[in-house]
Design a protein around this motif. Structure first.
Motif, PDB file in Angstrom:
ATOM      1  N   LEU A 219       0.738  -1.234  -0.140  1.00  0.00           N
ATOM      2  CA  LEU A 219       0.112  -0.014  -0.142  1.00  0.00           C
ATOM      3  C   LEU A 219       0.862   1.326  -0.147  1.00  0.00           C
ATOM      4  O   LEU A 219       0.611   2.229  -0.539  1.00  0.00           O
ATOM      5  CB  LEU A 219      -1.034   0.188   1.308  1.00  0.00           C
ATOM      6  N   ASP A 220       2.051   1.310   0.635  1.00  0.00           N
ATOM      7  CA  ASP A 220       2.765   2.391   0.877  1.00  0.00           C
ATOM      8  C   ASP A 220       3.403   2.815  -0.745  1.00  0.00           C
ATOM      9  O   ASP A 220       3.481   3.866  -1.179  1.00  0.00           O
ATOM     10  CB  ASP A 220       4.142   2.258   1.599  1.00  0.00           C
ATOM     11  N   GLU A 221       3.616   1.817  -1.689  1.00  0.00           N
ATOM     12  CA  GLU A 221       3.973   1.987  -2.931  1.00  0.00           C
ATOM     13  C   GLU A 221       3.073   2.508  -3.663  1.00  0.00           C
ATOM     14  O   GLU A 221       3.200   3.381  -4.561  1.00  0.00           O
ATOM     15  CB  GLU A 221       4.690   0.838  -3.413  1.00  0.00           C
ATOM     16  N   ALA A 226       0.534   7.145  -6.425  1.00  0.00           N
ATOM     17  CA  ALA A 226      -0.363   8.122  -6.659  1.00  0.00           C
ATOM     18  C   ALA A 226      -0.189   9.373  -6.691  1.00  0.00           C
ATOM     19  O   ALA A 226      -0.445  10.193  -7.403  1.00  0.00           O
ATOM     20  CB  ALA A 226      -1.425   7.705  -5.521  1.00  0.00           C
ATOM     21  N   ARG A 227       0.702   9.824  -5.712  1.00  0.00           N
ATOM     22  CA  ARG A 227       1.125  11.215  -5.584  1.00  0.00           C
ATOM     23  C   ARG A 227       2.007  11.708  -6.949  1.00  0.00           C
ATOM     24  O   ARG A 227       1.908  12.605  -7.368  1.00  0.00           O
ATOM     25  CB  ARG A 227       2.236  11.150  -4.490  1.00  0.00           C
ATOM     26  N   ILE A 228       2.841  10.559  -7.339  1.00  0.00           N
ATOM     27  CA  ILE A 228       3.459  10.891  -8.560  1.00  0.00           C
ATOM     28  C   ILE A 228       2.746  11.290  -9.785  1.00  0.00           C
ATOM     29  O   ILE A 228       2.578  12.181 -10.520  1.00  0.00           O
ATOM     30  CB  ILE A 228       4.400   9.747  -8.719  1.00  0.00           C
ATOM     31  N   ALA A 255      -5.347   5.775  11.267  1.00  0.00           N
ATOM     32  CA  ALA A 255      -5.123   7.265  11.454  1.00  0.00           C
ATOM     33  C   ALA A 255      -4.275   7.631   9.827  1.00  0.00           C
ATOM     34  O   ALA A 255      -4.532   8.633   9.486  1.00  0.00           O
ATOM     35  CB  ALA A 255      -4.215   7.646  12.526  1.00  0.00           C
ATOM     36  N   THR A 256      -3.478   6.704   9.760  1.00  0.00           N
ATOM     37  CA  THR A 256      -2.467   7.164   8.274  1.00  0.00           C
ATOM     38  C   THR A 256      -3.659   6.924   7.526  1.00  0.00           C
ATOM     39  O   THR A 256      -3.410   7.897   6.439  1.00  0.00           O
ATOM     40  CB  THR A 256      -1.281   5.920   8.228  1.00  0.00           C
ATOM     41  N   LEU A 257      -4.555   5.959   7.275  1.00  0.00           N
ATOM     42  CA  LEU A 257      -5.593   5.727   6.026  1.00  0.00           C
ATOM     43  C   LEU A 257      -6.218   7.337   6.050  1.00  0.00           C
ATOM     44  O   LEU A 257      -6.727   7.797   4.843  1.00  0.00           O
ATOM     45  CB  LEU A 257      -6.325   4.724   6.149  1.00  0.00           C
ATOM     46  N   ALA A 258      -6.791   7.692   7.328  1.00  0.00           N
ATOM     47  CA  ALA A 258      -7.551   8.858   7.212  1.00  0.00           C
ATOM     48  C   ALA A 258      -6.936  10.157   6.867  1.00  0.00           C
ATOM     49  O   ALA A 258      -7.343  10.989   6.111  1.00  0.00           O
ATOM     50  CB  ALA A 258      -8.104   9.239   8.548  1.00  0.00           C
ATOM     51  N   TRP A 260      -4.446  10.194   4.432  1.00  0.00           N
ATOM     52  CA  TRP A 260      -4.190   9.925   3.347  1.00  0.00           C
ATOM     53  C   TRP A 260      -5.670  10.503   2.449  1.00  0.00           C
ATOM     54  O   TRP A 260      -5.573  10.966   1.262  1.00  0.00           O
ATOM     55  CB  TRP A 260      -3.755   8.687   2.753  1.00  0.00           C
ATOM     56  N   GLN A 261      -6.529  10.195   2.961  1.00  0.00           N
ATOM     57  CA  GLN A 261      -7.984  10.520   2.591  1.00  0.00           C
ATOM     58  C   GLN A 261      -8.364  11.819   2.692  1.00  0.00           C
ATOM     59  O   GLN A 261      -8.838  12.570   1.715  1.00  0.00           O
ATOM     60  CB  GLN A 261      -9.031   9.692   3.202  1.00  0.00           C
ATOM     61  N   ARG A 262      -7.755  12.320   3.749  1.00  0.00           N
ATOM     62  CA  ARG A 262      -7.957  13.806   3.762  1.00  0.00           C
ATOM     63  C   ARG A 262      -7.250  14.748   2.855  1.00  0.00           C
ATOM     64  O   ARG A 262      -7.565  15.842   2.531  1.00  0.00           O
ATOM     65  CB  ARG A 262      -7.899  14.418   5.153  1.00  0.00           C
ATOM     66  N   GLU A 263      -6.054  14.165   2.498  1.00  0.00           N
ATOM     67  CA  GLU A 263      -5.055  14.618   1.406  1.00  0.00           C
ATOM     68  C   GLU A 263      -5.756  14.665  -0.219  1.00  0.00           C
ATOM     69  O   GLU A 263      -5.391  15.191  -0.733  1.00  0.00           O
ATOM     70  CB  GLU A 263      -3.503  14.161   1.462  1.00  0.00           C
TER      71      GLU A 263
END
Length: 384
Positions: A219-221, A226-228, A255-258, A260-263
């Motif tokens: 998932l990290d990759e 996705a950012r790129i 918390a990390t998933l949340a 990423w979704q907020r971003e």
């Protein structure tokens, strides 16, 4: 013993009946992807008995009218008495049931089932998982363990392998006879349920990762890639299905998933039960696994005519033909993953649809659940 030179697609009704014993470490190993096999064998007239750890999933099995016998594997690898007691328990259970054939899954169960069946002269169909193959490819294993492995896999009537590499390794190291080895996917897909559904136009391009958010699934990759991609194509959607229900200790935190979704980097649908609808909304399915895995999402995506991007590891490369049904990238390489995503986005619609159509053809030809069930039925239709 019986010998099979090939597995046909047409199987006549079985010529004889009796008890067939399915042995696995956990009941979930049977419930997860082998319930249709159980139903098929029962409809053929077999008395199906599942032997597994008496866990909370047993009730689901018994509610379907399937017999269950409690069977646990020794927990301590160093306790010889515990190992011997487990072997005795396996032997006692098989002696009482006297099955016509024993089907076994998972590494430890394969060993105990084969040794117990050998003492009773019972036919066995063993299933070698990726974990089995990984352990036996390790040249540092003590000779005594390799000798035990040779004894275990030298007895079964047939050994089904998930991966071609494992099959070749076992044959090369003389752990199994070549005529007793056959490749058969551990996972399969219901191609009648997962069928192509045309996407509505116009729509936002969408990449779907349908897997639990653990480190092993990458998932990290996926997020880094996705950012790129979004830096170049901001309207592309990245959906992670299955994230909300993950309870694995290695899963990415809520918390990390949340965050990423907020971003706005990823979307995490709360419901993962309607898989067909989720796949239908995607243009491409992504699985950046970091090691060997069983890519159920790639099978389901291919059956629905979706191209996939996955890492070049055992399991994923068994499903995807690079450049034909999808794209393969190096593991833990977010830049390569992003480049492959961009390649999918740059493809003309007809080229991407053609890639998905070829994915569908491959899944139907090699991973149809009916073919896997048919292989077992053919084996059981032959007298030892």
């Amino acid at each position: 013993m019986f010998r099979v030179s090939g597995l046909s697609t047409d199987v006549s009704p079985v010529a004889w009946r009796g008890v067939v014993c399915l042995m696995a470490a956990n009941t979930a190993d049977i419930l997860g992807s082998r319930l249709r096999l159980v139903d098929a064998l029962r409809s053929d007239g077999w008395r199906v008995v599942v032997c597994s750890h008496p866990d909370s999933d047993v009730q689901q099995l018994t509610e379907r009218g399937v017999e269950h016998r409690p069977m646990s594997v020794a927990g301590s690898r160093r306790n010889l008495f515990s190992r011997f007691a487990t072997y005795v328990a396996f032997t006692r259970t098989l002696r009482r049931l006297r099955p016509k054939v024993v089907l076994s899954w998972t590494p430890s169960v394969n060993a105990y089932a084969a040794l117990a069946a050998r003492s009773l002269m019972l036919p066995v169909i063993a299933n070698v998982s990726a974990r089995d193959g990984e352990m036996l490819r390790d040249r540092q294993r003590p000779r005594v363990l390799r000798a035990v492995s040779r004894m275990v896999f030298g007895w079964p009537t047939m050994v089904f392998f998930q991966h071609r590499e494992d099959q070749q390794t076992f044959i090369r190291d003389r752990l199994v006879k070549s005529y007793r080895a056959c490749q058969l996917p551990a996972l399969s897909v219901d191609v009648d349920r997962f069928t192509p559904v045309p996407r509505e136009a116009p729509h936002q391009p969408c990449f779907l990762m349908a897997a639990s958010p653990t480190s092993g699934h990458g998932l990290d990759e996926f997020v880094k890639a996705a950012r790129i991609v979004r830096a170049v194509c901001p309207k592309v959607r990245f959906v992670v299905a299955g994230a909300q229900s993950a309870v694995h200790p290695d899963a990415v935190s809520a918390a990390t998933l949340a965050q990423w979704q907020r971003e706005g980097i990823i979307e995490c649908p709360p419901d993962f039960t309607d898989k067909v609808r989720l796949y239908a909304q995607a243009d491409c399915v992504v699985l950046p696994a970091t090691g060997e895995c069983l890519p159920h999402s790639l099978l389901e995506a291919g059956a629905m005519g979706k191209p996939s991007i996955a890492t070049d590891v055992a399991g994923c490369r068994d499903v995807i033909v690079d450049g034909v049904t999808g794209l393969l990238v190096a593991p833990r390489d977010a830049n390569a993953l992003a480049e492959s995503m961009m390649a999918i986005l740059r493809m003309p619609d007809d080229q991407r649809i053609a890639m998905g159509a070829q994915a569908r053809e491959r899944i139907v030809a090699e991973f149809d659940e009916a073919l896997v069930i048919n292989a077992y039925r053919q084996m059981l239709s032959m007298k030892p």
